[in-house]
Enzyme design. Structure first.
Site, mmCIF file in Angstrom:
data_model
loop_
_atom_site.group_PDB
_atom_site.id
_atom_site.type_symbol
_atom_site.label_atom_id
_atom_site.label_comp_id
_atom_site.label_asym_id
_atom_site.label_seq_id
_atom_site.Cartn_x
_atom_site.Cartn_y
_atom_site.Cartn_z
ATOM 1 N N HIS A 161 0.892 -1.580 0.022
ATOM 2 C CA HIS A 161 -0.198 0.460 -0.152
ATOM 3 C C HIS A 161 1.073 1.242 -0.148
ATOM 4 C CE1 HIS A 161 0.244 -0.139 3.815
ATOM 5 N NE2 HIS A 161 0.224 1.258 4.470
ATOM 6 N N ASP A 180 0.560 -7.860 2.380
ATOM 7 C CA ASP A 180 0.950 -6.456 1.858
ATOM 8 C C ASP A 180 2.510 -6.128 1.684
ATOM 9 O OD1 ASP A 180 1.259 -3.508 1.939
ATOM 10 O OD2 ASP A 180 0.050 -3.361 4.085
ATOM 11 N N SER A 234 3.465 2.907 8.071
ATOM 12 C CA SER A 234 3.987 1.340 7.372
ATOM 13 C C SER A 234 4.529 1.071 6.011
ATOM 14 C CB SER A 234 2.416 2.185 5.840
ATOM 15 O OG SER A 234 1.035 2.007 6.995
HETATM 16 C C1 4AZ Z 1 -0.944 3.518 8.725
HETATM 17 O O1 4AZ Z 1 -2.185 3.931 8.454
HETATM 18 C C2 4AZ Z 1 -1.145 2.992 10.041
HETATM 19 N N1 4AZ Z 1 -1.010 0.483 14.664
HETATM 20 C C3 4AZ Z 1 0.629 2.391 10.546
HETATM 21 C C4 4AZ Z 1 0.116 1.379 11.814
HETATM 22 C C5 4AZ Z 1 -0.742 1.190 12.371
HETATM 23 C C6 4AZ Z 1 -2.074 1.805 12.155
HETATM 24 C C7 4AZ Z 1 -2.037 2.179 10.994
HETATM 25 C C8 4AZ Z 1 -0.716 -0.056 13.437
HETATM 26 O O2 4AZ Z 1 0.060 3.521 8.560
#
Ligand code: 4AZ
Length: 203
Positions: free
Chosen positions: A12, A59, A154
């Site tokens: 993503h 992912d 992420s």
């Molecule tokens: C994000 O949106 C995201 N708490 C990454 C990790 C987590 C929540 C959201 C885990 O990039």
């Protein structure tokens, strides 16, 4: 970074067709990447079975750069886990990123790191909203919340340290993928299980 030419991330985080942007190697301050080496992106691959926006399965993505990344200082590739590598419940691993420092907090300028604990699979899938988490993902965090990856982290790493006789080697066990909010009790972070994708990465 897993080799001189390849960087691993979340599916993503990779656009499907646009191959633009840069890879910065060795930077710690997001708003000032002058200390970093800049590489032009050559290609991007996302897992063909990435099924956004439904379940976030598979992912994982790969980005290649045009010129070989120079390894120096903190710029080093991370080890990939063997397909059978398994870190048990409550192992302390580390995730890093420039994501929000709390759910309603801010984006930090400096790279952050936090230790999170590996969850046993059933302890995760029994949680509300986590029933669909497959064996190709890992849950990590704390049952009472407190510490977690958050929005903006992420695509970043979850690294765990191998035990003897491989002491010292950090392996890329997971990739920050998703979660409900950040550091909420009963809502661990979900990470792509890198070892489940050895064949795809190799190919
Ligand atoms: C994000 O949106 C995201 N708490 C990454 C990790 C987590 C929540 C959201 C885990 O990039």
């Amino acid at each position: 970074m897993i080799s001189n030419y390849w960087v691993i991330t979340a599916a993503h985080c990779t656009p499907t067709s646009l191959e633009r942007g840069h890879i910065f190697a060795g930077g710690h301050i997001l708003r000032d990447m002058r200390e970093a080496d800049t590489y032009i992106i050559n290609s991007m691959y996302r897992h063909p079975k990435w099924n956004h926006p439904d379940l976030f399965d598979n992912d994982i993505g790969l980005v290649s750069v045009k010129k070989s990344i120079i390894m120096r200082g903190s710029v080093l590739p991370v080890c990939l886990p063997h397909a059978k590598t398994c870190f048990k419940e409550q192992t302390q691993c580390v995730t890093t990123g420039w994501g929000l420092t709390s759910e309603r907090g801010e984006f930090p300028d400096k790279l952050q790191e936090v230790a999170v604990e590996i969850f046993k699979k059933d302890d995760c899938t029994n949680l509300a909203g986590y029933g669909h988490v497959k064996d190709t993902a890992i849950c990590a965090g704390y049952h009472d919340g407190r510490k977690d990856a958050c929005s903006g982290d992420s695509g970043g790493p979850l690294v765990c340290r191998l035990e003897a006789p491989y002491t010292g080697a950090w392996v890329l066990y997971g990739i920050v993928s998703w979660g409900y909010g950040c550091a909420r009790p009963g809502n661990p972070g979900v990470y792509t299980s890198v070892k489940s994708y050895s064949d795809w990465i190799e190919k």
